[in-house]
Design a protein around this motif. Structure first.
Motif, PDB file in Angstrom:
ATOM      1  N   ALA A   1       1.592  32.876 -25.146  1.00 47.88           N
ATOM      2  CA  ALA A   1       1.567  33.425 -23.787  1.00 47.88           C
ATOM      3  C   ALA A   1       2.913  33.221 -23.088  1.00 47.88           C
ATOM      4  O   ALA A   1       3.386  34.107 -22.361  1.00 47.88           O
ATOM      5  CB  ALA A   1       0.451  32.775 -22.974  1.00 47.88           C
ATOM      6  N   ALA A   2       3.538  32.079 -23.313  1.00 48.14           N
ATOM      7  CA  ALA A   2       4.845  31.808 -22.699  1.00 48.14           C
ATOM      8  C   ALA A   2       5.916  32.724 -23.277  1.00 48.14           C
ATOM      9  O   ALA A   2       6.778  33.246 -22.542  1.00 48.14           O
ATOM     10  CB  ALA A   2       5.229  30.344 -22.913  1.00 48.14           C
ATOM     11  N   ARG A   3       5.882  32.951 -24.593  1.00 49.38           N
ATOM     12  CA  ARG A   3       6.858  33.845 -25.222  1.00 49.38           C
ATOM     13  C   ARG A   3       6.690  35.276 -24.709  1.00 49.38           C
ATOM     14  O   ARG A   3       7.672  35.991 -24.455  1.00 49.38           O
ATOM     15  CB  ARG A   3       6.711  33.795 -26.748  1.00 49.38           C
ATOM     16  N   GLU A   4       5.441  35.703 -24.560  1.00 53.81           N
ATOM     17  CA  GLU A   4       5.172  37.052 -24.043  1.00 53.81           C
ATOM     18  C   GLU A   4       5.634  37.197 -22.595  1.00 53.81           C
ATOM     19  O   GLU A   4       6.155  38.250 -22.204  1.00 53.81           O
ATOM     20  CB  GLU A   4       3.681  37.370 -24.157  1.00 53.81           C
ATOM     21  N   TYR A   5       5.457  36.141 -21.817  1.00 52.67           N
ATOM     22  CA  TYR A   5       5.910  36.174 -20.423  1.00 52.67           C
ATOM     23  C   TYR A   5       7.430  36.360 -20.364  1.00 52.67           C
ATOM     24  O   TYR A   5       7.938  37.193 -19.597  1.00 52.67           O
ATOM     25  CB  TYR A   5       5.516  34.870 -19.719  1.00 52.67           C
TER      26      TYR A   5
ATOM     27  N   GLU B   1       9.365  37.640 -22.637  1.00 50.83           N
ATOM     28  CA  GLU B   1       9.704  38.978 -23.128  1.00 50.83           C
ATOM     29  C   GLU B   1       9.510  40.017 -22.029  1.00 50.83           C
ATOM     30  O   GLU B   1      10.339  40.917 -21.864  1.00 50.83           O
ATOM     31  CB  GLU B   1       8.829  39.311 -24.346  1.00 50.83           C
ATOM     32  N   ARG B   2       8.434  39.887 -21.259  1.00 48.44           N
ATOM     33  CA  ARG B   2       8.204  40.807 -20.139  1.00 48.44           C
ATOM     34  C   ARG B   2       9.308  40.695 -19.088  1.00 48.44           C
ATOM     35  O   ARG B   2       9.623  41.665 -18.403  1.00 48.44           O
ATOM     36  CB  ARG B   2       6.852  40.540 -19.478  1.00 48.44           C
ATOM     37  N   ARG B   3       9.886  39.525 -18.961  1.00 51.06           N
ATOM     38  CA  ARG B   3      10.947  39.308 -17.976  1.00 51.06           C
ATOM     39  C   ARG B   3      12.338  39.623 -18.543  1.00 51.06           C
ATOM     40  O   ARG B   3      13.350  39.376 -17.895  1.00 51.06           O
ATOM     41  CB  ARG B   3      10.925  37.853 -17.485  1.00 51.06           C
ATOM     42  N   GLY B   4      12.389  40.165 -19.736  1.00 50.31           N
ATOM     43  CA  GLY B   4      13.658  40.575 -20.317  1.00 50.31           C
ATOM     44  C   GLY B   4      14.449  39.441 -20.950  1.00 50.31           C
ATOM     45  O   GLY B   4      15.656  39.576 -21.185  1.00 50.31           O
ATOM     46  N   ILE B   5      13.771  38.316 -21.253  1.00 49.72           N
ATOM     47  CA  ILE B   5      14.449  37.160 -21.853  1.00 49.72           C
ATOM     48  C   ILE B   5      14.113  37.113 -23.342  1.00 49.72           C
ATOM     49  O   ILE B   5      12.975  36.818 -23.724  1.00 49.72           O
ATOM     50  CB  ILE B   5      14.025  35.838 -21.175  1.00 49.72           C
ATOM     51  N   SER B   6      15.083  37.414 -24.195  1.00 51.98           N
ATOM     52  CA  SER B   6      14.873  37.385 -25.637  1.00 51.98           C
ATOM     53  C   SER B   6      14.855  35.953 -26.147  1.00 51.98           C
ATOM     54  O   SER B   6      15.238  35.016 -25.437  1.00 51.98           O
ATOM     55  CB  SER B   6      15.991  38.157 -26.337  1.00 51.98           C
ATOM     56  N   ARG B   7      14.437  35.798 -27.392  1.00 54.87           N
ATOM     57  CA  ARG B   7      14.455  34.460 -27.987  1.00 54.87           C
ATOM     58  C   ARG B   7      15.890  33.931 -28.066  1.00 54.87           C
ATOM     59  O   ARG B   7      16.129  32.744 -27.797  1.00 54.87           O
ATOM     60  CB  ARG B   7      13.819  34.463 -29.375  1.00 54.87           C
ATOM     61  N   GLU B   8      16.823  34.800 -28.414  1.00 52.68           N
ATOM     62  CA  GLU B   8      18.221  34.370 -28.498  1.00 52.68           C
ATOM     63  C   GLU B   8      18.703  33.805 -27.159  1.00 52.68           C
ATOM     64  O   GLU B   8      19.327  32.747 -27.099  1.00 52.68           O
ATOM     65  CB  GLU B   8      19.100  35.554 -28.903  1.00 52.68           C
ATOM     66  N   THR B   9      18.369  34.509 -26.072  1.00 50.80           N
ATOM     67  CA  THR B   9      18.779  34.044 -24.738  1.00 50.80           C
ATOM     68  C   THR B   9      18.041  32.758 -24.369  1.00 50.80           C
ATOM     69  O   THR B   9      18.641  31.804 -23.855  1.00 50.80           O
ATOM     70  CB  THR B   9      18.499  35.125 -23.682  1.00 50.80           C
ATOM     71  N   GLY B  10      16.737  32.735 -24.655  1.00 54.53           N
ATOM     72  CA  GLY B  10      15.939  31.556 -24.332  1.00 54.53           C
ATOM     73  C   GLY B  10      16.420  30.310 -25.039  1.00 54.53           C
ATOM     74  O   GLY B  10      16.485  29.227 -24.441  1.00 54.53           O
TER      75      GLY B  10
ATOM     76  N   ARG C   1       7.830  26.940 -14.466  1.00 57.23           N
ATOM     77  CA  ARG C   1       7.213  28.106 -13.841  1.00 57.23           C
ATOM     78  C   ARG C   1       5.792  28.233 -14.373  1.00 57.23           C
ATOM     79  O   ARG C   1       5.562  28.364 -15.572  1.00 57.23           O
ATOM     80  CB  ARG C   1       8.031  29.352 -14.181  1.00 57.23           C
ATOM     81  N   LEU C   2       4.807  28.178 -13.468  1.00 55.83           N
ATOM     82  CA  LEU C   2       3.399  28.219 -13.844  1.00 55.83           C
ATOM     83  C   LEU C   2       3.052  29.565 -14.475  1.00 55.83           C
ATOM     84  O   LEU C   2       3.446  30.623 -13.980  1.00 55.83           O
ATOM     85  CB  LEU C   2       2.539  27.989 -12.601  1.00 55.83           C
ATOM     86  N   LEU C   3       2.298  29.518 -15.583  1.00 54.03           N
ATOM     87  CA  LEU C   3       1.860  30.759 -16.223  1.00 54.03           C
ATOM     88  C   LEU C   3       0.507  31.230 -15.697  1.00 54.03           C
ATOM     89  O   LEU C   3       0.261  32.426 -15.601  1.00 54.03           O
ATOM     90  CB  LEU C   3       1.784  30.574 -17.743  1.00 54.03           C
ATOM     91  N   GLY C   4      -0.366  30.303 -15.359  1.00 57.47           N
ATOM     92  CA  GLY C   4      -1.670  30.671 -14.842  1.00 57.47           C
ATOM     93  C   GLY C   4      -1.625  30.960 -13.352  1.00 57.47           C
ATOM     94  O   GLY C   4      -0.569  30.936 -12.718  1.00 57.47           O
ATOM     95  N   PRO C   5      -2.787  31.217 -12.743  1.00 59.22           N
ATOM     96  CA  PRO C   5      -2.836  31.484 -11.302  1.00 59.22           C
ATOM     97  C   PRO C   5      -2.507  30.228 -10.501  1.00 59.22           C
ATOM     98  O   PRO C   5      -2.811  29.111 -10.910  1.00 59.22           O
ATOM     99  CB  PRO C   5      -4.290  31.928 -11.071  1.00 59.22           C
ATOM    100  N   GLU C   6      -1.859  30.436  -9.346  1.00 57.56           N
ATOM    101  CA  GLU C   6      -1.565  29.314  -8.459  1.00 57.56           C
ATOM    102  C   GLU C   6      -2.863  28.814  -7.841  1.00 57.56           C
ATOM    103  O   GLU C   6      -3.731  29.582  -7.467  1.00 57.56           O
ATOM    104  CB  GLU C   6      -0.615  29.745  -7.341  1.00 57.56           C
TER     105      GLU C   6
END
Length: 603
Positions: A133-137, A139-148, A217-222
């Motif tokens: 779920a964190a990796r998918e988040y 990716e949605r924000r435009g952050i590749s594994r290389e950048t991460g 940064r929280l992945l679930g609901p606040e």
């Protein structure tokens, strides 16, 4: 041997006033601190510490240098021991690169615990099935594994004791994790649990790249007690008011580009870096501090502020700008379209779109005036008065004398309020001096007294003695330590302490009293431009003095790390001198010639 980057970080983090103050009783004198010489017996203080330049100078003995030089000369330390001493008091781990020897640094366990925690979070993001779920988040924000991976991103599992158990297996004590804010204590059960859970983790690094703390940064609901963003608390190695997120990778880019881009948070800085805008940094969930501004000032004088364009973002923008201006930096504001933020612009349009908006940045004062115009603040006397209340904090904050004059002129033109009235407001309401009447004939003046010299010290003191309204800004631009003449330096200090001074204080040195009386008899009132010429000349002379001190240090040092540091310091000073673009002899002779010609014409 201590690595160069460690030496630089120690010096950057050092509080030179605090460290030297352990050995010398210091008292503030304008922008400097002064005290009795620790190197030579004296009754009148002639030892100065200049925090803005991280430098000390002792007029009585001629000794000068940085915080390391002081400890070497005063305490007899070696360069290595001096760096270790300052590092231990500045929260910086200092390790010698030497086979078979370990550091004695008291903060070493904290840095090691942070490093292990960072490795744990990274493994859970990229290698663990539960990190999907964190990796998918990302990716949605435009952050590749290389950048991460380049920026050390991680993931904290949605578990109460995953990090605690992993650290325990490595022998890391719970007490250190608790101090670092990685663990928290349950109030009811008195049990320790992981502070970061179900969050994408952003390591917060020192300028040399050591992990000091974390943001999540929280992945679930606040929910209750679960904010979207969570930062580590203050700890023995982390002081959020002194650290900017992203500076460890952005520092060199800021120097090369000549400007820093200040954004609000982790994702803004990371998203910009991901598309190639590499000079962005962010404060850590706090208002920009004086320490932040001082840190940025080591890399550039130009800062572009790119905060949200809503009411809260604009308030934060103007507070940050005033803090930057107070440190002598130039602040400009980048405005994005409504509903956009740096992250969205970077993802939709890439670096070109971001740079397009950055290229349209406007000076903070112009941005303030534009907003006031949009809200019709100049349509009536009452509204103009209210507009002035909003502009005055920025006028008061600016310390660069040239920029200050530009600001005063700009506000005077827009509001119709005279510049001298604005200056009086800035000083707290003192009444401005009445404008001089213009007459056909200039009144005959008494001959100017014969002075022994018209060097930059004389010109400066003569200027502020005759232009008392400039004393405050002169004290911000020049310090007592910049003056080499003992008597004139004493007069400068008197005027900084008491701008209304009419007579020398009791017990003053006879030569200073004589100079004061001579200068007071002069009826010459120097024009504004004299100040900047003379101040620039004094700056050049001060740099020359520091260059001479570096030459002396270089001849006496044998340690390679210290030699490289001194060569680097010398190169920076020569660049600074070239940027001033002035020969003090030429400028002061021009000013002196003006004074003499006017004096001769008045005889």
């Amino acid at each position: 041997m201590i690595p160069d980057h460690v030496v630089e970080e120690v010096r950057a983090r050092a509080d030179i006033v605090g460290i030297i103050g352990n050995f010398v009783q210091l008292k503030k004198a304008g922008k400097d601190f002064r005290g009795l010489s620790p190197f030579k017996k004296e009754k009148t203080p002639s030892f100065f510490v200049i925090p803005a330049k991280a430098f000390f100078h002792d007029f009585s003995s001629g000794e000068s240098g940085d915080v390391f030089s002081f400890l070497m000369k005063h305490q007899g330390m070696s360069f290595t021991d001096a760096v270790k001493y300052v590092g231990a008091r500045s929260g910086v781990e200092v390790k010698e690169v030497r086979r078979g020897r370990k550091s004695d640094d008291p903060w070493r366990p904290y840095y090691e615990a942070s490093t292990h925690a960072n490795a744990f979070f990274q493994e859970r993001l990229w290698e663990w099935d539960g990190g999907t779920a964190a990796r998918e988040y990302l990716e949605r924000r435009g952050i590749s594994r290389e950048t991460g991976e380049r920026f050390g991103l991680g993931y904290a599992p949605d578990e109460w004791g995953a990090l605690r158990d992993a650290a325990s297996a490595l022998g890391i004590g719970e007490g250190i994790l608790l101090e670092l804010g990685l663990l928290k204590k349950s109030e009811k059960r008195e049990r320790l649990y992981d502070a970061f859970r179900n969050r994408v983790i952003f390591p917060i690094e020192s300028v040399s790249g050591r992990v000091l703390a974390f943001g999540g940064r929280l992945l679930g609901p606040e929910g209750k007690g679960a904010p979207k963003y969570l930062n580590s608390p203050e700890s023995p190695i982390f002081h959020k008011g002194e650290v900017l997120y992203g500076l460890s990778w952005a520092g060199n880019h800021i120097r090369r580009q000549g400007a820093a881009l200040l954004v609000e948070g982790f994702m803004d800085a990371l998203s910009l870096a991901a598309v190639g805008v590499a000079n962005a940094v962010a404060p850590l969930g706090t208002a920009l501090t004086e320490a932040h501004a001082r840190l940025l000032g080591r890399y550039t004088k130009q800062v572009r502020i790119l905060f949200d364009n809503d009411a809260a973002g604009l308030r934060a923008t103007f507070r940050a700008a005033d803090t930057l201006l107070a440190r002598g930096l130039h602040a400009a504001v980048v405005t994005l379209p409504e509903g956009e933020d740096p992250d969205s612009v970077a993802r939709d349009g890439g670096a070109q779109a971001v740079q397009g908006f950055v290229g349209e940045a406007v000076d903070v004062l112009d941005r303030k005036i534009a907003i006031l115009e949009e809200h019709d603040y100049f349509s009536s006397i009452e509204k103009t008065r209210s507009a002035l209340d909003r502009l005055l904090p920025t006028l008061r904050a600016v310390t660069d004398p040239r920029l200050r004059d530009i600001y005063l002129t700009r506000v005077a033109e827009r509001t119709g309020v005279r510049a001298d009235t604005l200056e009086a407001e800035m000083r707290g309401g003192a009444r401005p001096r009445p404008a001089r009447a213009t007459t056909a004939q200039t009144p005959r003046q008494r001959p100017l007294p014969r002075f022994r010299g018209l060097g930059p010290d004389w010109q400066l003191v003569h200027f502020i003695l005759k232009r008392r309204d400039w004393i405050e800004r002169a004290g911000e631009r020049v310090g007592p330590s910049d003056l080499e003449d003992d008597a004139l330096r004493a007069i400068f200090e008197w005027l900084i302490d008491d701008p209304e001074l009419a007579a020398p204080p009791e017990g003053a040195m006879p030569e200073a009293v004589q100079r004061f009386e001579e200068l007071s008899r002069s009826r010459e009132t120097p024009p504004d431009e004299v100040f900047e010429d003379v101040a620039r000349g004094i700056d050049v002379r001060t740099i020359d003095r520091r260059l001479e001190a570096l030459d002396i240090q270089m001849r006496g040092t044998v340690e390679e790390v210290e030699k490289r540091r001194l060569f680097k310091d010398k190169d920076e000073l020569n660049k600074e001198k070239r940027a001033l673009g002035a020969d003090w002899r030429r400028s002061t002779h021009r000013a002196a010639g003006t004074t003499q010609r006017k004096g001769e014409g008045a005889r």
